[in-house]
Design a protein around this motif. Sequence first.
Motif, short mmCIF file in Angstrom:
data_model
loop_
_atom_site.label_atom_id
_atom_site.label_comp_id
_atom_site.label_asym_id
_atom_site.label_seq_id
_atom_site.Cartn_x
_atom_site.Cartn_y
_atom_site.Cartn_z
N ARG A 16 6.39 45.89 9.69
CA ARG A 16 5.58 47.11 9.74
C ARG A 16 4.37 46.99 8.83
O ARG A 16 3.24 47.32 9.22
CB ARG A 16 6.44 48.32 9.32
CG ARG A 16 5.69 49.64 9.28
CD ARG A 16 6.57 50.80 8.87
NE ARG A 16 7.21 50.66 7.59
CZ ARG A 16 6.59 50.84 6.42
NH1 ARG A 16 5.31 51.14 6.37
NH2 ARG A 16 7.27 50.71 5.28
N ARG A 21 0.93 49.56 9.31
CA ARG A 21 1.38 50.84 9.86
C ARG A 21 2.26 51.58 8.87
O ARG A 21 2.91 50.98 8.02
CB ARG A 21 2.14 50.59 11.17
CG ARG A 21 1.20 49.97 12.20
CD ARG A 21 1.83 49.70 13.53
NE ARG A 21 2.25 50.95 14.15
CZ ARG A 21 3.11 50.96 15.17
NH1 ARG A 21 3.60 49.85 15.66
NH2 ARG A 21 3.45 52.11 15.71
N GLU A 25 4.10 56.53 11.50
CA GLU A 25 3.63 56.02 12.79
C GLU A 25 4.75 55.33 13.58
O GLU A 25 4.93 55.59 14.77
CB GLU A 25 2.48 55.02 12.58
CG GLU A 25 1.20 55.63 12.07
CD GLU A 25 0.18 54.58 11.64
OE1 GLU A 25 -1.00 54.95 11.59
OE2 GLU A 25 0.56 53.43 11.33
N VAL A 26 5.49 54.48 12.89
CA VAL A 26 6.55 53.74 13.57
C VAL A 26 7.70 54.65 13.96
O VAL A 26 8.24 54.55 15.07
CB VAL A 26 7.04 52.55 12.70
CG1 VAL A 26 8.23 51.84 13.36
CG2 VAL A 26 5.90 51.57 12.46
N SER A 28 7.54 57.77 14.71
CA SER A 28 7.09 58.56 15.84
C SER A 28 7.13 57.74 17.13
O SER A 28 7.62 58.20 18.16
CB SER A 28 5.67 59.07 15.58
OG SER A 28 5.18 59.77 16.69
N SER A 29 6.64 56.51 17.07
CA SER A 29 6.65 55.62 18.25
C SER A 29 8.06 55.30 18.71
O SER A 29 8.33 55.21 19.90
CB SER A 29 5.95 54.30 17.92
OG SER A 29 4.60 54.35 18.24
N ARG A 31 10.65 57.12 18.11
CA ARG A 31 11.40 58.35 18.31
C ARG A 31 12.67 58.38 17.46
O ARG A 31 13.77 58.69 17.91
CB ARG A 31 11.71 58.57 19.79
CG ARG A 31 10.44 58.59 20.62
CD ARG A 31 10.67 58.97 22.01
NE ARG A 31 10.92 60.42 22.01
CZ ARG A 31 11.16 61.13 23.09
NH1 ARG A 31 11.17 60.54 24.24
NH2 ARG A 31 11.38 62.41 23.01
N ASP A 57 10.39 47.78 19.84
CA ASP A 57 9.39 48.20 20.84
C ASP A 57 8.21 48.88 20.15
O ASP A 57 7.06 48.61 20.48
CB ASP A 57 10.02 49.16 21.86
CG ASP A 57 10.95 48.46 22.84
OD1 ASP A 57 10.93 47.21 22.91
OD2 ASP A 57 11.71 49.17 23.53
N ALA A 58 8.50 49.74 19.19
CA ALA A 58 7.44 50.45 18.47
C ALA A 58 6.56 49.48 17.69
O ALA A 58 5.35 49.68 17.55
CB ALA A 58 8.04 51.49 17.53
N ASP A 60 6.17 46.35 18.59
CA ASP A 60 5.74 45.33 19.54
C ASP A 60 6.19 43.93 19.08
O ASP A 60 5.40 42.98 19.05
CB ASP A 60 4.23 45.37 19.76
CG ASP A 60 3.81 44.61 21.01
OD1 ASP A 60 4.62 44.54 21.96
OD2 ASP A 60 2.68 44.07 21.03
#
Length: 127
Positions: A16, A21, A25-26, A28-29, A31, A57-58, A60
Motif C-alpha cells: 500500500r 495510498r 483509500e484501500v 474503501s476500494s 469494501r 484487488d484494491a 491491483d
Amino acid sequence: MILLRRLLGDVLRRQRQRQGRTLREVSSSARVSLGYLSEVERGQKEASSELLSAICDALDVRMSELMREVSDELSLAELAQSAAASDPVPAPVRPMLGSVSVTSVAGGPPERVTIKAPSEAVNVVAA
C-alpha cells in the motif's frame, strides 16, 4: 515465534505504501472497514482468503505475488530464528534468495543477525 499474520500485515502495508495510498483509500476500494484493515496490517487480525482477495484487488496485486513475498519474509525469519537458536543454518530455502550468509556477534547467543540476499541486506533482530 513467527506469526504469519504479522508477516502478511507487513507485506500488505508495504504494498500500500509503495503505491502512496492511504488506509482509507484501500479500505474503501476493498469494501473493508478502515479499522479492520488497520488491524490486519498490524498483524492483530487474521485475514480470510476472501478479505485478502478483496485487498489484493484494491491494491491491483496478484494474491500469488503477495504470498510469494510473504513466503520470502517467512524464509528469512526462519533463517534468523535458526541462527539465533545456534542451530546449524540450512541451505537457502528458496533458489530465489540466492546466496544467504548469516553473521553474528562472537560468544553467546547472537543479538543481531544479518542475512544478505543478492540485491539487499536485511537486518533482523532476534527476539
